[in-house]
Design a protein around this motif. Structure first.
Motif, PDB file in Angstrom:
ATOM      1  N   TRP A  41       0.894  -1.292  -0.135  1.00  0.00           N
ATOM      2  CA  TRP A  41      -0.013  -0.005   0.213  1.00  0.00           C
ATOM      3  C   TRP A  41       0.913   1.370   0.083  1.00  0.00           C
ATOM      4  O   TRP A  41       0.437   2.138  -0.881  1.00  0.00           O
ATOM      5  CB  TRP A  41      -0.869  -0.031   1.169  1.00  0.00           C
ATOM      6  N   ASP A  42       1.855   1.188   0.757  1.00  0.00           N
ATOM      7  CA  ASP A  42       2.670   2.231   0.905  1.00  0.00           C
ATOM      8  C   ASP A  42       3.468   2.894  -0.352  1.00  0.00           C
ATOM      9  O   ASP A  42       3.653   3.833  -0.761  1.00  0.00           O
ATOM     10  CB  ASP A  42       3.554   2.409   2.225  1.00  0.00           C
ATOM     11  N   ALA A  43       3.965   1.585  -0.857  1.00  0.00           N
ATOM     12  CA  ALA A  43       4.708   1.712  -2.253  1.00  0.00           C
ATOM     13  C   ALA A  43       3.760   2.359  -3.449  1.00  0.00           C
ATOM     14  O   ALA A  43       3.933   3.399  -4.187  1.00  0.00           O
ATOM     15  CB  ALA A  43       5.244   0.399  -2.654  1.00  0.00           C
ATOM     16  N   VAL A  44       2.351   1.927  -3.328  1.00  0.00           N
ATOM     17  CA  VAL A  44       1.364   2.485  -4.398  1.00  0.00           C
ATOM     18  C   VAL A  44       0.997   3.853  -4.140  1.00  0.00           C
ATOM     19  O   VAL A  44       1.157   4.780  -4.724  1.00  0.00           O
ATOM     20  CB  VAL A  44       0.210   1.700  -4.583  1.00  0.00           C
ATOM     21  N   SER A  45       0.943   4.290  -2.887  1.00  0.00           N
ATOM     22  CA  SER A  45       0.463   5.367  -2.391  1.00  0.00           C
ATOM     23  C   SER A  45       1.713   6.446  -2.761  1.00  0.00           C
ATOM     24  O   SER A  45       1.492   7.926  -2.689  1.00  0.00           O
ATOM     25  CB  SER A  45      -0.145   5.473  -0.967  1.00  0.00           C
ATOM     26  N   SER A  46       2.755   6.149  -2.459  1.00  0.00           N
ATOM     27  CA  SER A  46       4.025   6.979  -2.850  1.00  0.00           C
ATOM     28  C   SER A  46       4.078   7.365  -4.124  1.00  0.00           C
ATOM     29  O   SER A  46       4.686   8.511  -4.546  1.00  0.00           O
ATOM     30  CB  SER A  46       5.160   6.137  -2.475  1.00  0.00           C
ATOM     31  N   ARG A  47       3.402   6.648  -5.145  1.00  0.00           N
ATOM     32  CA  ARG A  47       3.413   6.955  -6.492  1.00  0.00           C
ATOM     33  C   ARG A  47       2.164   7.812  -6.951  1.00  0.00           C
ATOM     34  O   ARG A  47       2.123   8.041  -8.185  1.00  0.00           O
ATOM     35  CB  ARG A  47       3.635   5.769  -7.279  1.00  0.00           C
ATOM     36  N   LEU A  48       1.287   7.846  -6.153  1.00  0.00           N
ATOM     37  CA  LEU A  48      -0.083   8.464  -6.288  1.00  0.00           C
ATOM     38  C   LEU A  48      -0.376   9.564  -5.352  1.00  0.00           C
ATOM     39  O   LEU A  48       0.173   9.489  -4.396  1.00  0.00           O
ATOM     40  CB  LEU A  48      -1.248   7.230  -6.475  1.00  0.00           C
TER      41      LEU A  48
END
Length: 322
Positions: free
Chosen positions: A242-249
């Protein structure tokens, strides 16, 4: 009389074979028991204590011949769609045993258990998605550790995987693979460094995860020492994804990571072969490090107390406490 147990007899036979396997490798100064304890320690710390669900039957892919599933949720129009690509670590998420953190994101998962970097690339090329993801998060393929490929060959396959992903979608991020208890840390670090180097050259973010999986917290892994447990390890991995995705969005802030319930561990050094020689104690070169569940005492020693301890230890050996 009670009958002898099969397990105890088998254990005795294993130890007997170990004693007779290579007698020259055993020391002659009475430290044979030290080697046995070291082997027991390695055996115990290669097995996790967590629980993992029973593996379900998945369809076989025509591309790689491995079990494969692609799950795309319905999702809401206002939710941003992200695609997770990985190996058997994503089984628990696909089968619904571990849920992703809620809020603002819709996750699709493409999992291929046992797949290497090259096999993941072929599955990605063969995938048909009903909608384009706004970000693709790839779990670095750890099966290259057991695929009889060198680090250089794994790097080449990983580069081809990233090139394929970046050619299909513009927003790609890589999450490092969780460590394994059954593989030497040095071998895993070499593969991580190669993946990170290739990702940096391709301009793809590579996010580390090793610090979130301490090897002393055995409840993070299941009994095979390879896969993460549903009760603890997968919850940490789900938050990292989740954190990896949210860091890109531009997504809502990710929830706080789950706390790993693990006891404080202190390393106790046991000195072996304490021999007296000329009124001094000579300490042998062999040491045995044991992990004991002793609560650490957060107390700082004052300089005066350290000086007194040094004076006391000078009478026993030439080593000083630093």
């Amino acid at each position: 009389m009670p009958r002898k147990g099969c397990r105890s007899e088998a254990a005795k036979r294993r130890w007997r074979r170990l004693d007779l396997a290579d007698p020259q490798s055993w020391p002659t100064d009475g430290t044979q028991q030290v080697y046995k304890l070291e082997l027991v320690k390695v055996f115990l710390f290669c097995r996790g204590t967590g629980f993992r669900h029973r593996v379900r039957e998945w369809p076989t892919s025509r591309v790689t011949g491995r079990r494969h599933r692609l799950v795309i949720p319905a999702g809401m129009p206002e939710e941003k769609f992200a695609l997770l690509v990985g190996d058997s670590h994503l089984r628990a998420i696909v089968d619904g045993f571990v849920a992703m953190p809620e809020g603002g994101l819709s996750f699709g998962v493409m999992a291929t258990p046992g797949a290497t970097a090259d096999e993941l690339r072929r599955e990605v090329l063969n995938a048909v998605l009903p909608r384009n993801p706004e970000v693709v998060c790839v779990l670095a393929p750890s099966n290259n550790l057991s695929a009889r490929k060198s680090v250089g060959e794994s790097g080449v396959d990983f580069r081809r995987l990233l090139t394929t992903l970046c050619g299909l979608w513009h927003n790609v991020v890589v999450l490092d693979f969780p460590p394994r208890l059954t593989v030497a840390e040095a071998d895993q670090d070499r593969l991580r460094w190669e993946y990170a180097r290739v990702a940096a050259e391709e301009g793809v973010p590579y996010l580390p995860v090793v610090e979130h999986f301490p090897r002393t917290s055995l409840n993070l892994w299941c009994r095979d020492g390879i896969h993460l447990s549903d009760s603890a390890g997968m919850k940490v991995l789900a938050w990292l994804l989740w954190d990896a995705v949210s860091s890109r969005l531009q997504a809502p802030a990710a929830p706080s990571p789950p706390r790993v319930a693990s006891p404080m561990v202190q390393t106790v050094v046991v000195r072996i072969n304490l021999l007296r020689h000329k009124r001094k104690y000579v300490i042998a070169d062999r040491f045995l490090c044991l992990l004991c569940p002793i609560s650490l005492n957060p107390v700082w020693f004052s300089p005066s107390l350290l000086e007194q301890m040094n004076k006391f230890t000078d009478a026993l050996s030439d080593e000083k406490i630093v």
